[in-house]
Design a protein around this motif. Structure first.
Motif, PDB file in Angstrom:
ATOM      1  N   VAL A  24       0.814  -1.216   0.000  1.00 39.44           N
ATOM      2  CA  VAL A  24       0.000   0.000   0.000  1.00 39.44           C
ATOM      3  C   VAL A  24       0.849   1.268   0.000  1.00 39.44           C
ATOM      4  CG1 VAL A  24      -1.691   1.332   1.333  1.00 39.44           C
ATOM      5  CG2 VAL A  24      -1.971  -1.140   1.073  1.00 39.44           C
ATOM      6  N   LEU A  25       1.915   1.280   0.812  1.00 40.97           N
ATOM      7  CA  LEU A  25       2.665   2.514   0.984  1.00 40.97           C
ATOM      8  C   LEU A  25       3.882   2.668   0.081  1.00 40.97           C
ATOM      9  CD1 LEU A  25       2.521   2.811   4.868  1.00 40.97           C
ATOM     10  CD2 LEU A  25       1.006   3.834   3.165  1.00 40.97           C
ATOM     11  N   ARG A  26       4.433   1.586  -0.403  1.00 40.42           N
ATOM     12  CA  ARG A  26       5.626   1.666  -1.252  1.00 40.42           C
ATOM     13  C   ARG A  26       5.499   0.763  -2.482  1.00 40.42           C
ATOM     14  NH1 ARG A  26       5.865   4.941   2.345  1.00 40.42           N
ATOM     15  NH2 ARG A  26       7.648   5.464   3.648  1.00 40.42           N
ATOM     16  N   PRO A  27       4.359   0.844  -3.181  1.00 37.16           N
ATOM     17  CA  PRO A  27       4.169  -0.030  -4.337  1.00 37.16           C
ATOM     18  C   PRO A  27       5.228   0.231  -5.407  1.00 37.16           C
ATOM     19  CG  PRO A  27       2.539   1.723  -4.372  1.00 37.16           C
ATOM     20  CD  PRO A  27       3.277   1.822  -3.050  1.00 37.16           C
ATOM     21  N   GLY A  28       5.695  -0.835  -6.001  1.00 37.51           N
ATOM     22  CA  GLY A  28       6.673  -0.710  -7.070  1.00 37.51           C
ATOM     23  C   GLY A  28       8.099  -0.478  -6.600  1.00 37.51           C
ATOM     24  N   LEU A  29       8.294  -0.292  -5.310  1.00 38.05           N
ATOM     25  CA  LEU A  29       9.641  -0.093  -4.764  1.00 38.05           C
ATOM     26  C   LEU A  29      10.137  -1.390  -4.145  1.00 38.05           C
ATOM     27  CD1 LEU A  29       9.185   3.395  -3.031  1.00 38.05           C
ATOM     28  CD2 LEU A  29      10.250   2.900  -5.237  1.00 38.05           C
ATOM     29  N   PRO A  30      11.433  -1.515  -3.964  1.00 41.07           N
ATOM     30  CA  PRO A  30      11.942  -2.719  -3.305  1.00 41.07           C
ATOM     31  C   PRO A  30      11.370  -2.838  -1.889  1.00 41.07           C
ATOM     32  CG  PRO A  30      13.745  -1.361  -4.165  1.00 41.07           C
ATOM     33  CD  PRO A  30      12.474  -0.579  -4.335  1.00 41.07           C
ATOM     34  N   ALA A  31      11.280  -4.054  -1.381  1.00 40.86           N
ATOM     35  CA  ALA A  31      10.723  -4.300  -0.051  1.00 40.86           C
ATOM     36  C   ALA A  31      11.425  -3.470   1.017  1.00 40.86           C
ATOM     37  CB  ALA A  31      10.793  -5.783   0.290  1.00 40.86           C
ATOM     38  N   GLU A  32      12.736  -3.266   0.857  1.00 46.40           N
ATOM     39  CA  GLU A  32      13.494  -2.501   1.862  1.00 46.40           C
ATOM     40  C   GLU A  32      12.924  -1.097   2.054  1.00 46.40           C
ATOM     41  OE1 GLU A  32      15.672  -3.528  -1.212  1.00 46.40           O
ATOM     42  OE2 GLU A  32      14.998  -5.387  -0.289  1.00 46.40           O
ATOM     43  N   ALA A  33      12.260  -0.554   1.034  1.00 41.83           N
ATOM     44  CA  ALA A  33      11.692   0.792   1.131  1.00 41.83           C
ATOM     45  C   ALA A  33      10.567   0.861   2.159  1.00 41.83           C
ATOM     46  CB  ALA A  33      11.169   1.248  -0.234  1.00 41.83           C
ATOM     47  N   ALA A  34       9.992  -0.278   2.518  1.00 45.97           N
ATOM     48  CA  ALA A  34       8.901  -0.317   3.495  1.00 45.97           C
ATOM     49  C   ALA A  34       9.390  -0.696   4.887  1.00 45.97           C
ATOM     50  CB  ALA A  34       7.823  -1.288   3.035  1.00 45.97           C
ATOM     51  N   ALA A  35      10.676  -0.928   5.041  1.00 49.73           N
ATOM     52  CA  ALA A  35      11.239  -1.272   6.354  1.00 49.73           C
ATOM     53  C   ALA A  35      11.632   0.004   7.082  1.00 49.73           C
ATOM     54  CB  ALA A  35      12.452  -2.175   6.180  1.00 49.73           C
ATOM     55  N   PHE A  36      11.298   0.083   8.351  1.00 50.68           N
ATOM     56  CA  PHE A  36      11.651   1.235   9.172  1.00 50.68           C
ATOM     57  C   PHE A  36      12.754   0.834  10.139  1.00 50.68           C
ATOM     58  CE2 PHE A  36       6.838   2.230   8.976  1.00 50.68           C
ATOM     59  CZ  PHE A  36       6.957   2.741   7.701  1.00 50.68           C
ATOM     60  N   PRO A  37      13.737   1.706  10.372  1.00 51.98           N
ATOM     61  CA  PRO A  37      14.804   1.373  11.323  1.00 51.98           C
ATOM     62  C   PRO A  37      14.264   1.043  12.716  1.00 51.98           C
ATOM     63  CG  PRO A  37      15.297   3.433  10.176  1.00 51.98           C
ATOM     64  CD  PRO A  37      13.911   3.020   9.774  1.00 51.98           C
ATOM     65  N   GLU A  38      13.131   1.627  13.079  1.00 51.89           N
ATOM     66  CA  GLU A  38      12.560   1.429  14.408  1.00 51.89           C
ATOM     67  C   GLU A  38      11.733   0.156  14.548  1.00 51.89           C
ATOM     68  OE1 GLU A  38      12.615   5.699  13.014  1.00 51.89           O
ATOM     69  OE2 GLU A  38      11.552   3.928  12.307  1.00 51.89           O
ATOM     70  N   ASP A  39      11.518  -0.594  13.467  1.00 46.06           N
ATOM     71  CA  ASP A  39      10.640  -1.760  13.509  1.00 46.06           C
ATOM     72  C   ASP A  39      10.977  -2.737  14.633  1.00 46.06           C
ATOM     73  OD1 ASP A  39       8.781  -1.155  11.540  1.00 46.06           O
ATOM     74  OD2 ASP A  39       9.933  -2.131   9.945  1.00 46.06           O
ATOM     75  N   ALA A  40      12.245  -2.910  14.922  1.00 46.16           N
ATOM     76  CA  ALA A  40      12.652  -3.879  15.941  1.00 46.16           C
ATOM     77  C   ALA A  40      12.932  -3.229  17.293  1.00 46.16           C
ATOM     78  CB  ALA A  40      13.885  -4.639  15.465  1.00 46.16           C
ATOM     79  N   GLY A  41      12.604  -1.950  17.466  1.00 44.60           N
ATOM     80  CA  GLY A  41      12.856  -1.264  18.722  1.00 44.60           C
ATOM     81  C   GLY A  41      12.155  -1.922  19.897  1.00 44.60           C
ATOM     82  N   ALA A  42      12.774  -1.861  21.054  1.00 42.38           N
ATOM     83  CA  ALA A  42      12.235  -2.517  22.244  1.00 42.38           C
ATOM     84  C   ALA A  42      10.847  -2.001  22.616  1.00 42.38           C
ATOM     85  CB  ALA A  42      13.190  -2.335  23.421  1.00 42.38           C
ATOM     86  N   LYS A  43      10.557  -0.729  22.352  1.00 43.48           N
ATOM     87  CA  LYS A  43       9.262  -0.148  22.727  1.00 43.48           C
ATOM     88  C   LYS A  43       8.339   0.052  21.531  1.00 43.48           C
ATOM     89  CE  LYS A  43      11.010   1.996  26.885  1.00 43.48           C
ATOM     90  NZ  LYS A  43      11.137   3.228  27.659  1.00 43.48           N
ATOM     91  N   THR A  44       8.791  -0.355  20.346  1.00 39.99           N
ATOM     92  CA  THR A  44       7.961  -0.270  19.144  1.00 39.99           C
ATOM     93  C   THR A  44       6.922  -1.375  19.184  1.00 39.99           C
ATOM     94  OG1 THR A  44       9.763   0.667  17.843  1.00 39.99           O
ATOM     95  CG2 THR A  44       8.005  -0.417  16.611  1.00 39.99           C
ATOM     96  N   PHE A  45       5.709  -1.058  18.717  1.00 41.27           N
ATOM     97  CA  PHE A  45       4.696  -2.109  18.587  1.00 41.27           C
ATOM     98  C   PHE A  45       3.934  -1.936  17.277  1.00 41.27           C
ATOM     99  CE2 PHE A  45       2.591   1.209  21.096  1.00 41.27           C
ATOM    100  CZ  PHE A  45       1.328   1.306  20.529  1.00 41.27           C
ATOM    101  N   HIS A  46       3.394  -3.047  16.809  1.00 40.99           N
ATOM    102  CA  HIS A  46       2.692  -3.114  15.526  1.00 40.99           C
ATOM    103  C   HIS A  46       1.285  -3.654  15.783  1.00 40.99           C
ATOM    104  CE1 HIS A  46       6.755  -2.748  13.879  1.00 40.99           C
ATOM    105  NE2 HIS A  46       7.078  -3.707  14.730  1.00 40.99           N
ATOM    106  N   ILE A  47       0.316  -3.087  15.070  1.00 41.89           N
ATOM    107  CA  ILE A  47      -1.091  -3.497  15.194  1.00 41.89           C
ATOM    108  C   ILE A  47      -1.584  -3.935  13.823  1.00 41.89           C
ATOM    109  CG2 ILE A  47      -3.445  -2.749  15.758  1.00 41.89           C
ATOM    110  CD1 ILE A  47      -1.946  -2.357  18.231  1.00 41.89           C
ATOM    111  N   ALA A  48      -2.326  -5.033  13.803  1.00 35.88           N
ATOM    112  CA  ALA A  48      -2.982  -5.507  12.583  1.00 35.88           C
ATOM    113  C   ALA A  48      -4.480  -5.574  12.828  1.00 35.88           C
ATOM    114  CB  ALA A  48      -2.467  -6.899  12.204  1.00 35.88           C
ATOM    115  N   ALA A  49      -5.259  -5.341  11.777  1.00 39.18           N
ATOM    116  CA  ALA A  49      -6.708  -5.554  11.805  1.00 39.18           C
ATOM    117  C   ALA A  49      -7.011  -6.636  10.776  1.00 39.18           C
ATOM    118  CB  ALA A  49      -7.475  -4.282  11.471  1.00 39.18           C
TER     119      ALA A  49
END
Length: 159
Positions: A24-49
């Motif tokens: 949705v956010l980085r169509p047509g770009l390499p997968a790395e373009a959708a990775a955030f440096p903070e993704d693995a941060g100790a206090k980072t969290f991800h939500i799915a619906a």
């Protein structure tokens, strides 16, 4: 007719939401373009619906980051995405509500994001205010900073 139930949301690892974020956010770009440096941060969290079949239909990532220009402690969210096939059916609102509630539970007083200017109506409808001037994210387009108080994690249904 009764309203449809809210989509099921959950705290998940980034691997659960990455494909939707990329598509949705980085169509047509390499997968790395959708990775955030903070993704693995100790206090980072991800939500799915999820839809009734268990497919991820919306996602968002929250991380602790001070509000720009103020140094005020806050949580930032980024990578919010909804599958175009289900837009307007509550999936984006569901991840936003769940994320704000989780951020508040973790002690956030404010939550902010840099959102696409085209989404301004969505954010304002749900209680966010604009902070500062519009700016352009290279390769993505015009953005603004949106801010909301997180106490209680309540995202209103709008005015």
């Amino acid at each position: 007719m009764p309203a449809a139930p809210s989509p099921r949301t959950a705290l998940v690892p980034v691997t659960e939401i990455f494909a939707l974020r990329h598509a949705v956010l980085r169509p047509g770009l390499p997968a790395e373009a959708a990775a955030f440096p903070e993704d693995a941060g100790a206090k980072t969290f991800h939500i799915a619906a999820y839809d009734a079949a268990g497919a991820v239909r919306a996602c968002v990532t929250f991380l602790p980051e001070p509000l720009p220009g103020t140094g005020e402690e806050a949580y930032r969210f980024r990578g919010m995405a909804s599958d175009p096939a289900v837009r307007g059916r509550g999936f984006g609102v569901a991840v936003l509500r769940a994320g704000l509630a989780e951020a508040a539970a973790r002690g956030a007083g404010l939550v902010w994001c840099t959102g696409r200017t085209s989404a301004r109506g969505f954010y304002e409808h749900h209680g966010f205010t604009v902070r500062g001037e519009e700016f352009t994210v290279p390769g993505i387009g015009p953005h603004q900073v949106f801010v909301i108080k997180a106490a209680g994690g309540d995202v209103g249904a709008g005015p």
